[in-house]
Scaffold this motif. Structure first.
Motif, PDB file in Angstrom:
ATOM      1  N   LEU A   1       0.824  -1.218   0.000  1.00 35.25           N
ATOM      2  CA  LEU A   1       0.000   0.000   0.000  1.00 35.25           C
ATOM      3  C   LEU A   1       0.860   1.272   0.000  1.00 35.25           C
ATOM      4  CD1 LEU A   1      -2.939  -0.996   2.419  1.00 35.25           C
ATOM      5  CD2 LEU A   1      -2.988  -0.849  -0.070  1.00 35.25           C
TER       6      LEU A   1
ATOM      7  N   GLN B   1     -16.277  -1.739 -10.429  1.00 34.66           N
ATOM      8  CA  GLN B   1     -15.368  -2.072  -9.322  1.00 34.66           C
ATOM      9  C   GLN B   1     -16.054  -1.926  -7.970  1.00 34.66           C
ATOM     10  OE1 GLN B   1     -11.552  -2.733  -8.931  1.00 34.66           O
ATOM     11  NE2 GLN B   1     -12.360  -3.949 -10.617  1.00 34.66           N
ATOM     12  N   CYS B   2     -15.657  -2.793  -7.082  1.00 30.73           N
ATOM     13  CA  CYS B   2     -16.176  -2.846  -5.710  1.00 30.73           C
ATOM     14  C   CYS B   2     -15.838  -1.549  -4.957  1.00 30.73           C
ATOM     15  CB  CYS B   2     -15.484  -4.029  -5.042  1.00 30.73           C
ATOM     16  SG  CYS B   2     -15.811  -4.284  -3.316  1.00 30.73           S
TER      17      CYS B   2
ATOM     18  N   CYS C   1     -21.960  -4.742  -6.116  1.00 36.21           N
ATOM     19  CA  CYS C   1     -21.398  -5.936  -6.763  1.00 36.21           C
ATOM     20  C   CYS C   1     -22.386  -7.098  -6.804  1.00 36.21           C
ATOM     21  CB  CYS C   1     -20.146  -6.389  -6.030  1.00 36.21           C
ATOM     22  SG  CYS C   1     -18.786  -5.236  -6.172  1.00 36.21           S
ATOM     23  N   HIS C   2     -23.043  -7.371  -5.683  1.00 33.10           N
ATOM     24  CA  HIS C   2     -23.915  -8.545  -5.641  1.00 33.10           C
ATOM     25  C   HIS C   2     -25.173  -8.339  -6.482  1.00 33.10           C
ATOM     26  CE1 HIS C   2     -21.884  -9.693  -1.603  1.00 33.10           C
ATOM     27  NE2 HIS C   2     -21.123  -9.897  -2.647  1.00 33.10           N
TER      28      HIS C   2
ATOM     29  N   GLU D   1     -14.901   3.103 -14.150  1.00 31.42           N
ATOM     30  CA  GLU D   1     -14.692   1.793 -13.524  1.00 31.42           C
ATOM     31  C   GLU D   1     -15.880   1.439 -12.625  1.00 31.42           C
ATOM     32  OE1 GLU D   1     -11.969  -0.376 -13.917  1.00 31.42           O
ATOM     33  OE2 GLU D   1     -11.302   0.969 -15.495  1.00 31.42           O
TER      34      GLU D   1
ATOM     35  N   ARG E   1     -25.315  -6.572  -9.150  1.00 32.44           N
ATOM     36  CA  ARG E   1     -24.916  -6.660 -10.541  1.00 32.44           C
ATOM     37  C   ARG E   1     -24.559  -8.094 -10.941  1.00 32.44           C
ATOM     38  NH1 ARG E   1     -21.292  -5.294 -14.703  1.00 32.44           N
ATOM     39  NH2 ARG E   1     -19.368  -6.167 -13.920  1.00 32.44           N
ATOM     40  N   ARG E   2     -23.772  -8.742 -10.100  1.00 35.27           N
ATOM     41  CA  ARG E   2     -23.223 -10.035 -10.533  1.00 35.27           C
ATOM     42  C   ARG E   2     -24.051 -11.227 -10.093  1.00 35.27           C
ATOM     43  NH1 ARG E   2     -18.250  -7.348  -8.977  1.00 35.27           N
ATOM     44  NH2 ARG E   2     -17.429  -6.414 -10.883  1.00 35.27           N
TER      45      ARG E   2
ATOM     46  N   CYS F   1     -16.574  -9.601  -3.948  1.00 34.66           N
ATOM     47  CA  CYS F   1     -17.310  -8.792  -4.921  1.00 34.66           C
ATOM     48  C   CYS F   1     -17.775  -9.630  -6.110  1.00 34.66           C
ATOM     49  CB  CYS F   1     -16.461  -7.623  -5.397  1.00 34.66           C
ATOM     50  SG  CYS F   1     -15.196  -8.054  -6.596  1.00 34.66           S
ATOM     51  N   HIS F   2     -17.245 -10.861  -6.223  1.00 29.61           N
ATOM     52  CA  HIS F   2     -17.641 -11.788  -7.285  1.00 29.61           C
ATOM     53  C   HIS F   2     -17.132 -11.402  -8.675  1.00 29.61           C
ATOM     54  CE1 HIS F   2     -20.740 -14.486  -5.224  1.00 29.61           C
ATOM     55  NE2 HIS F   2     -20.325 -13.674  -4.277  1.00 29.61           N
TER      56      HIS F   2
ATOM     57  N   PRO G   1     -10.457  -6.193  -7.171  1.00 34.21           N
ATOM     58  CA  PRO G   1     -10.167  -4.888  -6.567  1.00 34.21           C
ATOM     59  C   PRO G   1      -9.034  -4.944  -5.542  1.00 34.21           C
ATOM     60  CG  PRO G   1     -12.253  -5.762  -5.738  1.00 34.21           C
ATOM     61  CD  PRO G   1     -11.812  -6.658  -6.857  1.00 34.21           C
TER      62      PRO G   1
ATOM     63  N   ARG H   1     -13.174   5.532   8.742  1.00 32.70           N
ATOM     64  CA  ARG H   1     -14.520   5.909   8.299  1.00 32.70           C
ATOM     65  C   ARG H   1     -15.418   6.265   9.480  1.00 32.70           C
ATOM     66  NH1 ARG H   1     -13.595   0.437   5.391  1.00 32.70           N
ATOM     67  NH2 ARG H   1     -12.580   0.346   7.396  1.00 32.70           N
TER      68      ARG H   1
ATOM     69  N   GLU I   1     -17.116 -13.824 -12.292  1.00 30.57           N
ATOM     70  CA  GLU I   1     -17.642 -13.333 -13.561  1.00 30.57           C
ATOM     71  C   GLU I   1     -16.572 -13.404 -14.656  1.00 30.57           C
ATOM     72  OE1 GLU I   1     -20.251  -9.409 -14.390  1.00 30.57           O
ATOM     73  OE2 GLU I   1     -18.198  -8.997 -13.808  1.00 30.57           O
TER      74      GLU I   1
ATOM     75  N   ALA J   1      -8.330   1.534   0.980  1.00 27.91           N
ATOM     76  CA  ALA J   1      -7.637   1.851  -0.273  1.00 27.91           C
ATOM     77  C   ALA J   1      -8.586   1.683  -1.461  1.00 27.91           C
ATOM     78  CB  ALA J   1      -6.408   0.944  -0.436  1.00 27.91           C
ATOM     79  N   ILE J   2      -9.425   0.648  -1.397  1.00 22.40           N
ATOM     80  CA  ILE J   2     -10.382   0.426  -2.492  1.00 22.40           C
ATOM     81  C   ILE J   2     -11.445   1.534  -2.490  1.00 22.40           C
ATOM     82  CG2 ILE J   2     -12.098  -1.168  -3.453  1.00 22.40           C
ATOM     83  CD1 ILE J   2     -10.489  -3.462  -2.163  1.00 22.40           C
TER      84      ILE J   2
ATOM     85  N   SER K   1      -9.517  -2.300   2.493  1.00 19.93           N
ATOM     86  CA  SER K   1     -10.872  -1.838   2.245  1.00 19.93           C
ATOM     87  C   SER K   1     -10.901  -0.321   1.993  1.00 19.93           C
ATOM     88  CB  SER K   1     -11.724  -2.216   3.465  1.00 19.93           C
ATOM     89  OG  SER K   1     -12.952  -1.580   3.434  1.00 19.93           O
TER      90      SER K   1
ATOM     91  N   GLN L   1      -5.099  -3.162  -5.763  1.00 18.92           N
ATOM     92  CA  GLN L   1      -4.515  -2.301  -4.735  1.00 18.92           C
ATOM     93  C   GLN L   1      -3.165  -2.802  -4.248  1.00 18.92           C
ATOM     94  OE1 GLN L   1      -5.433   0.684  -3.764  1.00 18.92           O
ATOM     95  NE2 GLN L   1      -7.096   0.533  -5.227  1.00 18.92           N
TER      96      GLN L   1
ATOM     97  N   GLN M   1     -10.075   4.604  -4.050  1.00 18.65           N
ATOM     98  CA  GLN M   1     -10.061   4.475  -5.508  1.00 18.65           C
ATOM     99  C   GLN M   1     -11.437   4.847  -6.076  1.00 18.65           C
ATOM    100  OE1 GLN M   1      -7.164   3.055  -6.978  1.00 18.65           O
ATOM    101  NE2 GLN M   1      -8.014   3.725  -8.931  1.00 18.65           N
TER     102      GLN M   1
ATOM    103  N   GLY N   1     -15.193  -1.665  -1.787  1.00 17.06           N
ATOM    104  CA  GLY N   1     -14.295  -2.077  -0.714  1.00 17.06           C
ATOM    105  C   GLY N   1     -14.986  -2.459   0.578  1.00 17.06           C
ATOM    106  N   PHE N   2     -16.312  -2.384   0.617  1.00 17.19           N
ATOM    107  CA  PHE N   2     -17.043  -2.637   1.858  1.00 17.19           C
ATOM    108  C   PHE N   2     -16.903  -4.105   2.294  1.00 17.19           C
ATOM    109  CE2 PHE N   2     -21.501  -3.475   3.662  1.00 17.19           C
ATOM    110  CZ  PHE N   2     -21.105  -3.216   4.957  1.00 17.19           C
ATOM    111  N   GLY N   3     -17.547  -4.995   1.572  1.00 18.58           N
ATOM    112  CA  GLY N   3     -17.382  -6.423   1.866  1.00 18.58           C
ATOM    113  C   GLY N   3     -17.851  -6.863   3.239  1.00 18.58           C
TER     114      GLY N   3
ATOM    115  N   THR O   1     -12.942  -9.154  -0.936  1.00 19.73           N
ATOM    116  CA  THR O   1     -14.134  -8.450  -0.460  1.00 19.73           C
ATOM    117  C   THR O   1     -15.409  -9.199  -0.870  1.00 19.73           C
ATOM    118  OG1 THR O   1     -14.437  -7.124  -2.457  1.00 19.73           O
ATOM    119  CG2 THR O   1     -12.978  -6.216  -0.782  1.00 19.73           C
TER     120      THR O   1
END
Lengths: 480, 285
Positions: A20, B193-194, B162-163, B190, B165-166, A373-374, A330, A458, A378, B211-212, B209, A334, B215, B196-198, A371
């Motif tokens: 990072l 792209q996620c 993400c979920h 983009e 959509r995919r 994100c799947h 993702p 956050r 895909e 860093a994503i 998380s 990073q 982005q 970063g939550f997850g 994460t």
């Protein structure tokens, strides 16, 4: 038997923070992964039958794995009838021993190699060098990272994390060592010209070639290599001695199957209909042939692979190492490949590393680098259920008590309370009462326990003074 | 706007999700408003809690199954009262959990607890039966006959979870819905792209998380330059993550749940001030 994989022994937080903080790497990897992922999408869009062929390739791979042992027996018979010798290696150590024996028997002093993830898995270069044998990588990306004394950061594009400036510096330094003219500029053509000139000398001097293999064709005993540089042609024809190290899962039954799968790595990896060169090795040099090795050894590596057969993870053996899952991930975008600490990074690495080694190494991968994100699921052209497997591996870790006890307790209590409406409302009231220690300027800015990580970077609104449940009860409750 | 399907009012069982219930109840109130304006009868099974996705994704499947069984029992009972009723989910991700993961989760968990195969299959079928009647909010809205509203000119950029959509395959529907309600869509770079939550990933692996998320905020910056005046999504989880990060960075850019924007447009011409005020999260008593 469990496999053995080399690892980066630095703990995950160290690897992560190093990644990072490496802004050059992050920027380079961000640009290149996006370019590759977009190239794949564009190539599929311009090729109406792409999905039809991809689906056929999936069937071929699945079918080949189901009859793995039969096909390997046919392959072995065929190779040996064309003058080659097949060795089965159960573990990485077995493979290394076999290759060293072959090299030492022939007093090999220098080796040239094609790009091969399996040889990374074996740490073959280190083993050869320790035995006093010089090794030269001839794939451009591998050559670059060999000069940098690094490991590949991407399955398909090993030097993905390096920019032109860094490559130029490496070549300049190499030119000093070998007393040769450095690259004329930082221009891609100049850099490639330099590598071409330097590698030519190495090709001609080497006395053993080492290749990996993208596919094995059982019916003719053929090792198939695909490259975009043609270096595999030279590695397989110039030295008198050739060793091909290939994972057992690369087998396909016949040429019609090969035709179905051969375009897939390039199509999904770099968005190219077919790789520029296809190199086929079917045997040693015959009496009336003028090219090819005098002696050919094929090392078929298991290293934990066949223990995935007949398990819910069997589809992992269909991986063609195209890297499509890395390009869209993702987390990979990073932290890059090195942060995974495994030979196999990205989503496929998260799944394969613990499976091949039975969680012996890097057990943090499924939890810490995804994460869910799947995107990988895909992107995978071979329909490998990567997100499903990652969830499954997380569950296996939990069942094997590999998570911190405090974390496990948090999830238990959470479920215990929230599985009843009464517990849910009670926990919500507690949260509302307890949160005021942590609220600053109307936002929660810190928290104890599992949730603490969120508040490092956050904020969160406080639990509402009237939740939706409460609002409904108050305004609509009577109507129900 | 008051459309009625086949002459009778449709009954919608609201699945508000725990995050919206606790942290942004206005989003669910807005959704109720939107549904009722279109002639639906909205019911809220008050025994609902959480779908259990947090636990499921973290590998705690037994814990997730406890929550999943409760969820199925609550909504199965609600749906049984009306054979035409549907469940409206205020999250693509939670809807995907129910539709895509519940059947096999409950099947395997039943076996793990020592139940018979028959019993396991009963849970699986029950989950499938309820899952078939779950529909994500914007997808439901897209099927409603809505008079095209005049354009408000408010630029909105949309984050596609993400979920949703995919796993549900819902890609352009929410943007179409926003457009038909007068908003102009500003694309996001983009967009696939996620954020970063997850789920609990955002807590356990916060450096990656974050860093994503950063982005994503960089992409959002470009959308803002192109005229986006607010960020929205059909998944409050992603929005909580991104707005939480914006808040920590002391960036006041408005973030609102999609139903809130639709409800605003339903009530008349939308102004930037109204969107900003809504985003500021003012609580009523």
């Amino acid at each position: 038997m469990d496999g053995q994989l080399p690892i980066d022994t630095r703990p995950w937080p160290v690897r992560r923070d190093a990644a990072l903080h490496d802004q050059t790497m992050q920027q380079t990897i961000g640009v290149v992964t996006k370019r590759l992922a977009n190239a794949k999408v564009t190539a599929y869009a311009a090729y109406p039958e792409a999905n039809h062929w991809r689906q056929r390739a999936v069937e071929v791979k699945r079918q080949s794995i189901r009859q793995l042992e039969e096909h390997l027996a046919t392959f072995t018979q065929q190779v040996e009838s064309h003058g080659g010798k097949v060795h089965r290696a159960t573990t990485a150590a077995d493979a290394i021993q076999t290759i060293l024996e072959v090299a030492q028997h022939h007093q090999v002093r220098s080796v040239i190699k094609t790009k091969s993830m399996v040889t990374e898995e074996l740490e073959l270069n280190r083993a050869l060098e320790n035995a006093g044998i010089a090794v030269r990588e001839t794939d451009l990306g591998e050559y670059i990272i060999q000069l940098a004394h690094e490991k590949p950061s991407h399955i398909l594009a090993p030097a993905l994390h390096k920019n032109r400036e860094q490559i130029h510096a490496l070549f300049d330094q190499d030119a000093l060592v070998y007393h040769t003219e450095p690259p004329a500029s930082e221009d891609i053509v100049a850099l490639t010209q330099y590598a071409r000139r330097r590698l030519r000398e190495e090709f001609l001097a080497a006395d053993m070639g080492v290749t990996g293999g993208n596919f094995l064709v059982a019916e003719t005993g053929t090792v198939v290599l695909i490259t975009n540089e043609g270096n595999a042609d030279m590695v397989t024809t110039l030295p008198r001695l050739l060793v091909s190290v290939v994972g057992v899962e690369k087998i396909v039954a016949d040429w019609s199957g090969l035709i179905d799968v051969i375009q897939q790595p390039a199509l999904s990896g770099v968005g190219q209909r077919l790789s520029s060169y296809t190199t086929l090795v079917s045997g040693t040099r015959g009496p009336d042939q003028w090219e090819g090795p005098d002696e050919w050894h094929v090392v078929l590596l298991d290293n934990g692979r066949t223990q995935l057969k007949d398990t819910p993870f069997e589809d992992v053996l269909s991986c063609i190492r195209c890297g499509a899952c890395l390009n869209v991930c993702p987390v990979f975008r990073q932290v890059g490949g090195h942060a995974y600490g495994s030979v196999y990074p990205g989503p496929i690495g998260i799944v394969e590393t613990p499976l091949l080694t039975n969680f012996e190494v890097l057990p943090e991968l499924p939890s810490a680098l995804c994460t869910l994100c799947h995107a990988c699921g895909e992107a995978c052209p071979m329909n490998i259920d990567l997100p499903g497997h990652i969830v499954q591996l997380r569950q296996m870790k939990q069942e094997r008590h590999m998570n911190a006890i405090g974390v496990t307790r948090s999830y238990r209590w959470w479920a215990r309370f929230w599985a009843t409406p009464h517990g849910y409302r009670r926990s919500m009231r507690w949260a509302r009462w307890g949160q005021w220690w942590f609220v600053r300027h109307g936002r929660i800015q810190s928290a104890p326990g599992l949730a603490g990580g969120w508040f490092k970077t956050r904020d969160m609104p406080p639990v509402a003074s009237m939740t939706f449940h409460e609002w409904w009860d108050r305004t609509r409750g009577k109507r129900q | 706007m008051m459309s009625e399907e086949e002459g009778r009012s449709q009954t919608l069982q609201l699945f508000a999700t725990c995050l919206i219930d606790l942290f942004r109840p206005q989003a669910a109130m807005a959704a109720v408003d939107v549904m009722e304006r279109r002639g639906a009868t909205v019911e809220f099974p008050t025994a609902q809690t959480c779908c259990g996705q947090f636990s499921y994704n973290a590998g705690y499947h037994r814990e997730a199954a406890d929550l999943a069984r409760h969820w199925v029992a609550v909504f199965d009972a609600a749906l049984r009262r009306d054979s035409q009723a549907r469940v409206i989910a205020l999250s693509g991700s939670c809807a995907a959990m129910v539709i895509r993961e519940y059947p096999s989760l409950l099947y395997h968990d039943a076996l793990d607890r020592g139940d018979s195969v028959d019993e396991a299959e009963r849970w699986q079928e029950r989950a499938e039966r309820v899952g078939k009647r779950v529909i994500e909010f914007t997808e439901w809205l897209a099927h409603e006959a809505t008079a095209e509203l005049p354009t408000s000119g408010i630029g909105v950029t949309y984050h596609n979870g993400c979920h949703m959509r995919r796993m549900l395959g819902i890609t352009s529907v929410p943007e179409t819905v926003l457009q038909s309600h007068g908003f102009s869509i500003v694309p996001m770079e983009e967009a696939d792209q996620c954020c970063g939550f997850g789920g609990t990933y955002s807590m356990t692996e916060w450096p990656v998380s974050t860093a994503i998320a950063d982005q994503k905020l960089q992409a959002l910056g470009k959308s803002r330059e192109m005229g986006a005046q607010c960020l929205t999504s059909a998944d409050f989880g992603c929005l909580a993550h991104l707005s939480g990060r914006l808040s920590r960075r002391r960036d006041p850019f408005p973030v609102v749940y999609i139903a809130e924007l639709i409800a605003l447009a339903d009530r008349g011409p939308v102004t930037v001030e109204a969107v900003q005020q809504m985003a500021q999260h003012k609580e009523e008593g």
